[in-house]
Design an enzyme around this catalytic site. Structure first.
Site, PDB file in Angstrom:
ATOM      1  N   GLY A 165       0.844  -1.062   0.025  1.00 22.41           N
ATOM      2  CA  GLY A 165      -0.018   0.014   0.123  1.00 22.41           C
ATOM      3  C   GLY A 165       0.958   1.387  -0.087  1.00 22.41           C
ATOM      4  O   GLY A 165       0.604   2.241  -0.544  1.00 22.41           O
ATOM      5  N   ASP A 166       1.913   1.473   0.869  1.00 22.45           N
ATOM      6  CA  ASP A 166       2.948   2.356   0.811  1.00 22.45           C
ATOM      7  C   ASP A 166       3.489   2.658  -0.700  1.00 22.45           C
ATOM      8  O   ASP A 166       3.532   3.895  -0.957  1.00 22.45           O
ATOM      9  CB  ASP A 166       4.020   2.064   1.778  1.00 22.45           C
ATOM     10  CG  ASP A 166       3.560   1.524   3.150  1.00 22.45           C
ATOM     11  OD1 ASP A 166       2.342   2.102   3.500  1.00 22.45           O
ATOM     12  OD2 ASP A 166       4.127   0.915   4.005  1.00 22.45           O
TER      13      ASP A 166
HETATM   14  N1  LIG Z   1      -1.512 -10.570  -3.944  1.00 20.16           N
HETATM   15  C1  LIG Z   1      -1.205  -9.393  -4.819  1.00 20.16           C
HETATM   16  N2  LIG Z   1      -1.268  -9.780  -6.146  1.00 20.16           N
HETATM   17  C2  LIG Z   1      -0.804  -8.609  -6.774  1.00 20.16           C
HETATM   18  N3  LIG Z   1      -0.721  -7.364  -6.475  1.00 20.16           N
HETATM   19  C3  LIG Z   1      -1.049  -7.011  -5.205  1.00 20.16           C
HETATM   20  C4  LIG Z   1      -1.099  -8.268  -4.163  1.00 20.16           C
HETATM   21  N4  LIG Z   1      -1.421  -7.695  -2.936  1.00 20.16           N
HETATM   22  C5  LIG Z   1      -1.291  -6.361  -3.051  1.00 20.16           C
HETATM   23  N5  LIG Z   1      -0.962  -6.063  -4.467  1.00 20.16           N
HETATM   24  C6  LIG Z   1      -0.649  -4.577  -5.140  1.00 20.16           C
HETATM   25  O1  LIG Z   1      -0.561  -3.683  -4.079  1.00 20.16           O
HETATM   26  C7  LIG Z   1      -1.710  -2.892  -3.904  1.00 20.16           C
HETATM   27  C8  LIG Z   1      -1.916  -2.362  -2.625  1.00 20.16           C
HETATM   28  O2  LIG Z   1      -2.259  -3.700  -1.932  1.00 20.16           O
HETATM   29  P1  LIG Z   1      -3.223  -3.699  -0.494  1.00 20.16           P
HETATM   30  O3  LIG Z   1      -4.696  -3.403  -0.873  1.00 20.16           O
HETATM   31  O4  LIG Z   1      -2.682  -4.979   0.059  1.00 20.16           O
HETATM   32  O5  LIG Z   1      -2.489  -2.439   0.541  1.00 20.16           O
HETATM   33  P2  LIG Z   1      -2.394  -2.258   2.093  1.00 20.16           P
HETATM   34  O6  LIG Z   1      -3.451  -3.193   2.515  1.00 20.16           O
HETATM   35  O7  LIG Z   1      -2.688  -0.960   2.283  1.00 20.16           O
HETATM   36  O8  LIG Z   1      -0.883  -2.622   2.257  1.00 20.16           O
HETATM   37  P3  LIG Z   1      -0.008  -2.228   3.448  1.00 20.16           P
HETATM   38  O9  LIG Z   1      -0.876  -1.395   4.333  1.00 20.16           O
HETATM   39  O10 LIG Z   1       0.530  -3.520   4.150  1.00 20.16           O
HETATM   40  O11 LIG Z   1       0.808  -1.393   2.762  1.00 20.16           O
HETATM   41  C9  LIG Z   1      -2.847  -3.276  -4.566  1.00 20.16           C
HETATM   42  O12 LIG Z   1      -3.792  -2.706  -5.387  1.00 20.16           O
HETATM   43  C10 LIG Z   1      -2.132  -4.191  -5.691  1.00 20.16           C
HETATM   44  O13 LIG Z   1      -1.570  -3.379  -6.908  1.00 20.16           O
HETATM   45 MG   LIG Z   2      -2.105   0.265   3.877  1.00 18.74          MG
END
Ligand SMILES: Nc1ncnc2c1ncn2[C@@H]1O[C@H](COP(=O)(O)OP(=O)(O)OP(=O)(O)O)[C@@H](O)[C@H]1O
Ligand SMILES: [Mg+2]
Length: 323
Positions: free
Chosen positions: A265-266
């Site tokens: 996400g970052d």
């Molecule tokens: N399993 C996956 N396969 C492909 N892309 C992924 C995957 N997981 C995350 N991503 C990519 O990363 C982006 C952000 O992921 P996610 O929704 O998990 O963010 P988050 O929950 O805010 O993560 P964090 O807070 O741990 O940094 C997604 O929109 C996608 O582009």
């Molecule tokens: Mg996040």
């Protein structure tokens, strides 16, 4: 666009992307063949990184050639070590030294499964918070202020609202990647972008979207509360961008072998800003966001610029949603 051209473009750039990490960490990442509770376990690989969500955003921005400066608080001997490790990365930073406590050490144990032990971190005094607000007096029109991560103990949960207010006063863009009350409070300051994942969106709206159109509908509610543009990350399913004007866009994530999804996400926030500063177009910013997020998920730690580019060429143009 070639890296050489990009570096030239950004050297001339007259903006700065500041990130705030209220509770950074030394991330101690150890590998062990098996982990048994209540027994002596031995590791076979140990690494130490400067950690924190804002730090990740700054590191990713720097790798993509954008000007960035990391702000926040550090304390004690571990804080000194954190600052040294951060300096080794080459990114600019301006951390406020706290009078008491120590920067936390977060232990990440990589074994058959991944376990994490995150510490609480030092208490941040009201004096230190005022010092941070004063530093933001240097924000200029066109800068961006990224506020990410949870709010540590002792810090009022409207802190992101207060910092976003400073950004607005300076004509800078506020980006908030947080959860719960800290995010809810910040909405009233009309942040330029918020980036909830599905859980954070659920926490904020109290509803579980049953379709993308339904998701857009619940995001529109957040926009009525003050959010401008909303980027909802959907992990392996990609992302949805709901701009304050115009139709929502959606994009799938590229497929690949996930090595470490923490920090995706970052990197996504950094990718989005890099796309937006380069092209000023939401569809390309969304592609860059997903490329950086997925490249992060497919790499052990933060991805290189080449790894992000490799995913960028695999992304497709975002599709327009009707909601
Ligand atoms: N399993 C996956 N396969 C492909 N892309 C992924 C995957 N997981 C995350 N991503 C990519 O990363 C982006 C952000 O992921 P996610 O929704 O998990 O963010 P988050 O929950 O805010 O993560 P964090 O807070 O741990 O940094 C997604 O929109 C996608 O582009
Ligand atoms: Mg996040």
């Amino acid at each position: 666009m070639s890296t050489v051209f990009l570096n030239f473009f950004f050297r001339k750039a007259d903006f700065m992307i500041y990130t705030v990490t209220l509770n950074p960490s030394l991330d101690y990442i150890v590998h062990t063949d098996c982990l048994a509770l209540g027994a002596l376990n031995r590791t076979h690989d140990e690494r130490l990184y400067p950690g924190g969500k804002g730090i990740n955003v700054s590191l990713m921005l720097a790798r993509l050639g954008l000007p960035t400066c990391a702000l926040g608080f550090a304390a004690g001997l571990t804080g000194q070590m954190f600052s040294e490790l951060l300096a080794e990365t080459g990114i600019a930073s301006d951390f406020i030294a706290l009078d008491c406590g120590m920067t936390r050490i977060n232990v990440k144990i990589k074994s058959a499964a991944e376990s994490e032990l995150n510490a609480a971190g030092p208490e941040v005094s009201a004096k230190a918070l005022r010092a941070l607000e004063q530093k933001l007096g240097g924000l200029c029109t066109g800068d961006t202020l990224v506020l990410s991560g949870s709010v540590p103990q002792g810090v009022p949960c409207d802190i992101y609202a207060r910092l976003a207010h400073r950004a607005a006063q300076a004509g800078a863009f506020a980006v908030v990647d947080a959860a719960g009350q800290a995010l809810a409070d910040a909405l009233t300051e009309h942040p330029f972008l918020i980036k909830p994942n599905l859980d954070e969106l659920r926490g904020l709206t109290g509803c579980t979207p049953h379709s993308l159109d339904h998701l857009v509908e619940s995001v529109r509610g957040l926009q009525q509360q003050g959010a401008q543009n909303v980027l909802v990350s959907l992990a392996g399913e990609g992302a949805v961008l709901v701009p304050c004007e115009g139709k929502a866009l959606t994009i799938p994530a590229p497929h690949g072998r996930v090595r470490n999804s923490v920090g995706a996400g970052d990197c996504m926030v950094a990718g989005f800003l890099s796309g937006l500063y380069q092209t000023r177009e939401f569809p390309t910013a969304l592609q860059a966001a997903v490329a950086a997020g997925s490249a992060s998920a497919f790499s052990d730690w933060l991805p290189t610029e080449e790894e992000v580019c490799a995913q960028l060429v695999r992304t497709i143009l975002p599709a327009t949603l009707h909601a």
